[in-house]
Design a protein around this motif. Structure first.
Motif, PDB file in Angstrom:
ATOM      1  N   GLN A 181      39.762  -2.150  34.018  1.00 12.49           N
ATOM      2  CA  GLN A 181      40.122  -2.606  35.246  1.00 12.49           C
ATOM      3  C   GLN A 181      39.553  -3.601  35.691  1.00 12.49           C
ATOM      4  O   GLN A 181      40.178  -4.663  35.893  1.00 12.49           O
ATOM      5  CB  GLN A 181      40.033  -1.529  36.437  1.00 12.49           C
ATOM      6  CG  GLN A 181      40.879  -0.228  36.582  1.00 12.49           C
ATOM      7  CD  GLN A 181      40.443   0.576  37.423  1.00 12.49           C
ATOM      8  OE1 GLN A 181      39.184   0.769  37.856  1.00 12.49           O
ATOM      9  NE2 GLN A 181      41.178   1.411  37.780  1.00 12.49           N
ATOM     10  N   PRO A 192      44.038   2.656  32.814  1.00 11.31           N
ATOM     11  CA  PRO A 192      44.127   2.634  34.132  1.00 11.31           C
ATOM     12  C   PRO A 192      45.248   3.295  34.576  1.00 11.31           C
ATOM     13  O   PRO A 192      45.503   4.030  35.810  1.00 11.31           O
ATOM     14  CB  PRO A 192      43.795   1.434  34.606  1.00 11.31           C
ATOM     15  CG  PRO A 192      43.160   0.614  33.762  1.00 11.31           C
ATOM     16  CD  PRO A 192      43.404   1.346  32.126  1.00 11.31           C
ATOM     17  N   GLY A 233      41.509  -1.542  40.179  1.00 15.31           N
ATOM     18  CA  GLY A 233      40.486  -0.801  40.604  1.00 15.31           C
ATOM     19  C   GLY A 233      39.898  -1.481  42.049  1.00 15.31           C
ATOM     20  O   GLY A 233      40.734  -2.062  42.807  1.00 15.31           O
TER      21      GLY A 233
END
Lengths: 346, 187
Positions: A336, B58, B136
């Motif tokens: 991420q 993810p 995130g």
């Protein structure tokens, strides 16, 4: 770096989709926990997929090989194994009666080498040791881990002190036999969790020049000998110098990997005893010393890289414990973060 | 694996639906069985998430979800497994119908990853949620909001503030979908 950034586009999702599908087809981690795939069949196993019926002649050869391995090799090897183990128990008991002296250490060295050499004969082991000038008499030796057999292979050439949890049953008997002859570091189950105590005991052992080098497998689990996985930092906090050893088995003669989640110790030993041979190469690497600006994790990674390079193994950062546990959700934060870095925000 | 194999699956039916060569089917079947820890001929979500590289993706959950929408069930069999993976085959010029690796099928796969509730439209909330999975906590909610607004604004043509599949396709007009959604192994 800012000019590498670009605006988010709706098509960016394809990158994650492709990576995900690729991982479903093949991944770098799970295949390390099953037997290595061979290019050609070595007449040892017949699995439901992989090596199937090829021709009557090959099947005939396989049957003949099976008769040879189970009816000739196995009994002979079981006798040798028993001799080796009996020698180990008797001789360590005798040495155990001696008081601690240079004489005792010398005798222990002889009987230990002898016992382990008999035990390797029981697996028809052919081990080549390279760069023996790097062998050590003290300190911490770290090696990649494939099977408990690693210990026997290394102990044919040098004596080591073992570190580990105290077991019960047969393994426990071997442990106490070994402990009679020289100092090993066995922990009770309750003590293992206490990291401070473990480090303390190891430190005491390492600083005593009269004690044998400690043999540690920092992966903490058996890997199928195609890669080296994450080294736990614990062993690299004890001492600033470690002596790396790389072990590579030749998979063509038999699979040395102990798939502990699938088979028990007895089954593994039986597999080894019915293989063609145990062919291995051992490299002693020059000692590696921690650099001033390095922490234990970086130090461990550097040693791991050296072992992987020498043994011709794939250097992976993944934790070998993934054999039993699932990847942590928090590990998602790294990809991420990587992705966020290329996205331009106003 | 380069040996001829006998498989306990009705290969015929797989070949018809997924234009993948025999060798690849053998290899993928071997992969399927090794993922199938229960040994019962189908995969559960757990089986997929045991692959560490997928578990830390993810959007791993969305990809796993794609397998289960294909099967409409709590389990995925080999045929469904293959049908999903077939979308990632490189597209060949001699296109014929029923193939799963056309540009349109690839785009549909990507579209469904955004379409969380399966209503064939991507709303701003869905886009935001998927963006959130991708980055995130590294980009603030506010900034993600403006990225989502801009993306919808650019793609939305009929002014309903959502992205339909047609709008999605035209937003992808200049994207090399073929290259971004193909895996070389599945040639």
């Amino acid at each position: 770096m800012t000019d590498l950034k670009r605006e988010f586009h709706i098509s960016d999702i394809m990158y994650f989709a492709k990576c995900g599908a690729e991982a479903v087809i093949e991944d770098d981690v799970t295949k390390r926990f099953t037997a290595e795939e061979l290019r050609t069949w070595n007449f040892l196993t017949r699995t439901t997929h992989g090596h199937q019926f090829i021709s009557a002649r090959l099947t005939g050869l396989w049957v003949l090989g099976g008769i040879f391995r189970y009816c000739l090799l196995l009994p002979y090897r079981v006798v040798l194994l028993s001799v080796g183990l009996i020698w180990l128990f008797v001789s360590t008991a005798v040495v155990g009666c001696m008081g601690d002296s240079p004489m005792k250490r010398k005798v222990n060295q002889y009987i230990s080498l002898m016992a382990h050499r008999i035990l390797t004969r029981a697996c028809s082991a052919v081990v080549t040791y390279h760069d023996r000038e790097n062998m050590t008499k003290n300190g911490i030796v770290v090696a990649n881990h494939t099977s408990p057999i690693d210990v026997i292979v290394l102990s044919c050439d040098n004596c080591y002190a073992m570190v580990g949890q105290r077991h019960s049953g047969f393994l426990g008997m071997v442990q106490s036999a070994l402990a009679r002859a020289t100092h090993h570091v066995w922990f009770e189950r309750s003590e293992v969790k206490d990291r401070h105590l473990v480090a303390q005991r190891l430190k005491e052992h390492v600083t005593n020049k009269n004690k044998l080098p400690i043999l540690i497998f920092p992966e903490g689990t058996c890997i199928n000998n195609t890669s080296v996985m994450m080294f736990k930092k614990g062993s690299f906090e004890v001492s600033d110098t470690v002596y790396p050893v790389a072990i590579k088995y030749d998979a063509r003669f038999g699979d040395a990997f102990w798939n502990s989640s699938k088979m028990g110790m007895v089954r593994h030993v039986l597999d080894i005893l019915t293989s063609w041979a145990l062919v291995a190469e051992v490299w002693y690497l020059p000692p590696v010393t921690r650099k001033k600006d390095e922490n234990a994790v970086q130090f461990a990674n550097r040693v791991k890289k050296e072992i992987a390079r020498k043994g011709g193994l794939v250097d992976l950062e993944w934790d070998g414990q993934l054999k039993r546990m699932k990847a942590k959700d928090s590990w998602k934060s790294k990809p991420q973060e990587d992705f966020s870095k290329i996205i331009k925000v106003d | 694996m380069d040996c001829p194999g006998v498989l306990a699956v009705p290969l015929g039916s797989v070949v018809v639906f997924t234009p993948i060569s025999h060798n690849q089917i053998v290899r993928l079947y071997s992969r399927f069985t090794s993922l199938d820890k229960g040994g019962n001929g189908f995969l559960s979500r757990e089986d997929f998430l045991r692959i560490p590289e997928l578990a830390i993706n993810p959007l791993g959950d969305r990809i796993v979800h794609a397998f289960f929408t294909e099967s409409n069930d709590e389990t995925v069999n080999f045929r469904q497994f293959m049908r999903v993976l077939a979308r990632f085959r490189p597209t060949k010029t001699n296109s014929n119908k029923n193939k799963l690796n056309t540009r349109e099928e690839k785009l549909k796969f990507a579209f469904r990853m955004y379409d969380l509730d399966g209503d064939d439209r991507i709303s701003k909330d869905e886009l935001l949620a998927v963006l959130h999975m991708m980055v995130g906590a590294n980009i603030s909610e506010e900034q993600l909001g403006s990225i989502a607004d801009r993306t919808i604004l650019e793609a939305d043509k009929d002014g309903d503030e959502q992205i339909s599949f047609e709008e999605f396709v035209s937003a992808m007009e200049r994207v090399d979908v073929e290259q971004k959604m193909s895996i070389r192994f599945l040639h």
